[in-house]
Scaffold this motif. Sequence first.
Motif, PDB file in Angstrom:
ATOM      1  N   GLY A 254      -5.832  -0.935  39.895  1.00  0.00           N
ATOM      2  CA  GLY A 254      -6.279  -2.041  40.733  1.00  0.00           C
ATOM      3  C   GLY A 254      -7.617  -2.586  40.259  1.00  0.00           C
ATOM      4  N   MET A 255      -7.994  -3.712  40.814  1.00  0.00           N
ATOM      5  CA  MET A 255      -9.260  -4.335  40.428  1.00  0.00           C
ATOM      6  C   MET A 255     -10.443  -3.446  40.789  1.00  0.00           C
ATOM      7  SD  MET A 255      -8.871  -7.216  38.801  1.00  0.00           S
ATOM      8  CE  MET A 255     -10.126  -8.501  39.078  1.00  0.00           C
ATOM      9  N   ARG A 256     -10.358  -2.721  41.904  1.00  0.00           N
ATOM     10  CA  ARG A 256     -11.452  -1.821  42.282  1.00  0.00           C
ATOM     11  C   ARG A 256     -11.608  -0.703  41.250  1.00  0.00           C
ATOM     12  NH1 ARG A 256     -14.238  -1.186  46.770  1.00  0.00           N
ATOM     13  NH2 ARG A 256     -12.820  -2.571  47.917  1.00  0.00           N
ATOM     14  N   THR A 257     -10.483  -0.166  40.794  1.00  0.00           N
ATOM     15  CA  THR A 257     -10.525   0.874  39.774  1.00  0.00           C
ATOM     16  C   THR A 257     -11.143   0.338  38.482  1.00  0.00           C
ATOM     17  OG1 THR A 257      -8.549   1.944  40.669  1.00  0.00           O
ATOM     18  CG2 THR A 257      -9.114   2.453  38.388  1.00  0.00           C
ATOM     19  N   LEU A 258     -10.758  -0.860  38.120  1.00  0.00           N
ATOM     20  CA  LEU A 258     -11.306  -1.479  36.919  1.00  0.00           C
ATOM     21  C   LEU A 258     -12.808  -1.707  37.054  1.00  0.00           C
ATOM     22  CD1 LEU A 258      -8.446  -4.037  36.300  1.00  0.00           C
ATOM     23  CD2 LEU A 258      -9.148  -2.263  34.688  1.00  0.00           C
ATOM     24  N   ALA A 259     -13.230  -2.163  38.221  1.00  0.00           N
ATOM     25  CA  ALA A 259     -14.652  -2.399  38.452  1.00  0.00           C
ATOM     26  C   ALA A 259     -15.437  -1.092  38.382  1.00  0.00           C
ATOM     27  CB  ALA A 259     -14.859  -3.087  39.799  1.00  0.00           C
ATOM     28  N   GLU A 260     -14.915  -0.052  38.991  1.00  0.00           N
ATOM     29  CA  GLU A 260     -15.594   1.245  38.953  1.00  0.00           C
ATOM     30  C   GLU A 260     -15.690   1.773  37.527  1.00  0.00           C
ATOM     31  OE1 GLU A 260     -13.335   3.666  41.597  1.00  0.00           O
ATOM     32  OE2 GLU A 260     -14.174   2.746  43.421  1.00  0.00           O
ATOM     33  N   ALA A 261     -14.623   1.625  36.755  1.00  0.00           N
ATOM     34  CA  ALA A 261     -14.637   2.088  35.367  1.00  0.00           C
ATOM     35  C   ALA A 261     -15.633   1.298  34.534  1.00  0.00           C
ATOM     36  CB  ALA A 261     -13.244   1.971  34.765  1.00  0.00           C
ATOM     37  N   ALA A 262     -15.859   0.037  34.910  1.00  0.00           N
ATOM     38  CA  ALA A 262     -16.818  -0.812  34.200  1.00  0.00           C
ATOM     39  C   ALA A 262     -18.223  -0.663  34.743  1.00  0.00           C
ATOM     40  CB  ALA A 262     -16.378  -2.268  34.281  1.00  0.00           C
ATOM     41  N   ASP A 263     -18.379   0.188  35.781  1.00  0.00           N
ATOM     42  CA  ASP A 263     -19.680   0.411  36.406  1.00  0.00           C
ATOM     43  C   ASP A 263     -20.264  -0.898  36.932  1.00  0.00           C
ATOM     44  OD1 ASP A 263     -21.787   1.940  37.322  1.00  0.00           O
ATOM     45  OD2 ASP A 263     -22.940   1.766  35.464  1.00  0.00           O
ATOM     46  N   MET A 264     -19.429  -1.612  37.694  1.00  0.00           N
ATOM     47  CA  MET A 264     -19.877  -2.873  38.267  1.00  0.00           C
ATOM     48  C   MET A 264     -19.217  -3.061  39.625  1.00  0.00           C
ATOM     49  SD  MET A 264     -17.592  -5.364  35.756  1.00  0.00           S
ATOM     50  CE  MET A 264     -18.473  -6.855  36.174  1.00  0.00           C
ATOM     51  N   GLN A 265     -19.761  -3.957  40.407  1.00  0.00           N
ATOM     52  CA  GLN A 265     -19.185  -4.279  41.698  1.00  0.00           C
ATOM     53  C   GLN A 265     -17.899  -5.084  41.507  1.00  0.00           C
ATOM     54  OE1 GLN A 265     -20.385  -3.242  44.709  1.00  0.00           O
ATOM     55  NE2 GLN A 265     -21.903  -2.072  43.527  1.00  0.00           N
ATOM     56  N   ALA A 266     -16.964  -4.907  42.440  1.00  0.00           N
ATOM     57  CA  ALA A 266     -15.717  -5.653  42.347  1.00  0.00           C
ATOM     58  C   ALA A 266     -15.963  -7.155  42.331  1.00  0.00           C
ATOM     59  CB  ALA A 266     -14.801  -5.276  43.508  1.00  0.00           C
TER      60      ALA A 266
ATOM     61  N   SER B 175     -18.394  -8.692  41.023  1.00  0.00           N
ATOM     62  CA  SER B 175     -18.818  -9.085  39.681  1.00  0.00           C
ATOM     63  C   SER B 175     -17.626  -9.196  38.741  1.00  0.00           C
ATOM     64  CB  SER B 175     -19.816  -8.073  39.130  1.00  0.00           C
ATOM     65  OG  SER B 175     -20.984  -8.017  39.934  1.00  0.00           O
ATOM     66  N   LEU B 176     -16.654  -8.305  38.906  1.00  0.00           N
ATOM     67  CA  LEU B 176     -15.454  -8.385  38.080  1.00  0.00           C
ATOM     68  C   LEU B 176     -14.690  -9.670  38.380  1.00  0.00           C
ATOM     69  CD1 LEU B 176     -13.577  -7.095  36.017  1.00  0.00           C
ATOM     70  CD2 LEU B 176     -12.495  -5.822  37.890  1.00  0.00           C
ATOM     71  N   TYR B 177     -14.637 -10.028  39.660  1.00  0.00           N
ATOM     72  CA  TYR B 177     -13.947 -11.269  40.026  1.00  0.00           C
ATOM     73  C   TYR B 177     -14.687 -12.498  39.504  1.00  0.00           C
ATOM     74  CZ  TYR B 177     -10.515  -9.019  43.053  1.00  0.00           C
ATOM     75  OH  TYR B 177      -9.461  -8.272  43.524  1.00  0.00           O
ATOM     76  N   HIS B 178     -15.945 -12.356  39.190  1.00  0.00           N
ATOM     77  CA  HIS B 178     -16.687 -13.460  38.570  1.00  0.00           C
ATOM     78  C   HIS B 178     -16.131 -13.754  37.179  1.00  0.00           C
ATOM     79  CE1 HIS B 178     -20.020 -16.019  37.347  1.00  0.00           C
ATOM     80  NE2 HIS B 178     -20.178 -15.254  36.281  1.00  0.00           N
ATOM     81  N   HIS B 179     -15.669 -12.711  36.483  1.00  0.00           N
ATOM     82  CA  HIS B 179     -15.127 -12.868  35.127  1.00  0.00           C
ATOM     83  C   HIS B 179     -13.634 -13.184  35.135  1.00  0.00           C
ATOM     84  CE1 HIS B 179     -18.711 -11.483  32.938  1.00  0.00           C
ATOM     85  NE2 HIS B 179     -18.865 -10.595  33.903  1.00  0.00           N
ATOM     86  N   PHE B 180     -12.900 -12.586  36.082  1.00  0.00           N
ATOM     87  CA  PHE B 180     -11.447 -12.745  36.128  1.00  0.00           C
ATOM     88  C   PHE B 180     -11.011 -12.955  37.570  1.00  0.00           C
ATOM     89  CE2 PHE B 180     -12.471 -10.063  32.515  1.00  0.00           C
ATOM     90  CZ  PHE B 180     -11.815 -10.718  31.480  1.00  0.00           C
TER      91      PHE B 180
END
Length: 201
Positions: free
Chosen positions: A38-50, A52-57
Motif C-alpha cells: 500500500g501507499m502507507r507501506t511505500l511511504a514508510e519504506a521511503a522514510d517519508m510521510q504518506a 509527501s508520497l502523494y505529492h510525487h504520485f
Amino acid sequence: MTAAEQREVPPVRRGARRAELVALASRLFRERGYHGVGMRTLAEAADMQAASLYHHFRNKEELLLEAIFVVDRDLIEDQLPILDGPGTHRARLARLVRAHVRHIAANRDAWWVASRELRALSPEKLDTVQVYRRRYQHRIAEHLADGVRAGEFDCPDPRLGTLAILDMLNGLNEWYDPAGRLTIGEIADRYAELIIRQLGP
C-alpha cells in the motif's frame, strides 16, 4: 507508429527523487506483489510521510506505471537511436542487444514488475504501455528487413525474428544472477554474438 499512437505516448519524466521512489516501489512490488503493498507501506519504506508520497504520485497505480515505464518507455527511448546510428546493420543490432542486456541487469526489479504486474494497470494505461512495446518491435523488425535488403541478414520473416530476439533477451531476467559465472558484460557480448550469428547470411 501511427500519428494517433504518437499522441498517446507521454513525455519521459525524470527526477532523482521520483526515480528513487520508483526503484523502491519496484523492489517492494517484486517482493510482496503489487496488491500486497500500500501507499502507507511505500511511504514508510521511503522514510517519508504518506502526504509527501502523494505529492510525487497521485496513487499506487501511477507508481506502478512509472515502474513499468522504466522498461517500456525509458529503455525504448534510449535504445532506438542506436539503430539509427553509424555502422553496419549487424554492428548496430549488436550494440542494441548489449544495451538491452545491460538495462535488464541494472533494473531487475522493474523488469520483474513489467512482466508480472502489467495486468494490474487500467485498460487506458495498459494501452499506453503497449504503444511503446509495439514501437520497439516495429523498429527492430524494420531494421532486420533493412539488413536483409543490404545483404547483412538472412531473415525471411523480420517480424517473427524480432519476437524471437526479444524473447531471448527478456528471458534473461528470469535467471540472471549478479554473482553468477559470467559478468553482465560477458553475457551481453555472448548474446550479441549469438543473435548476429543466427541472422548471418
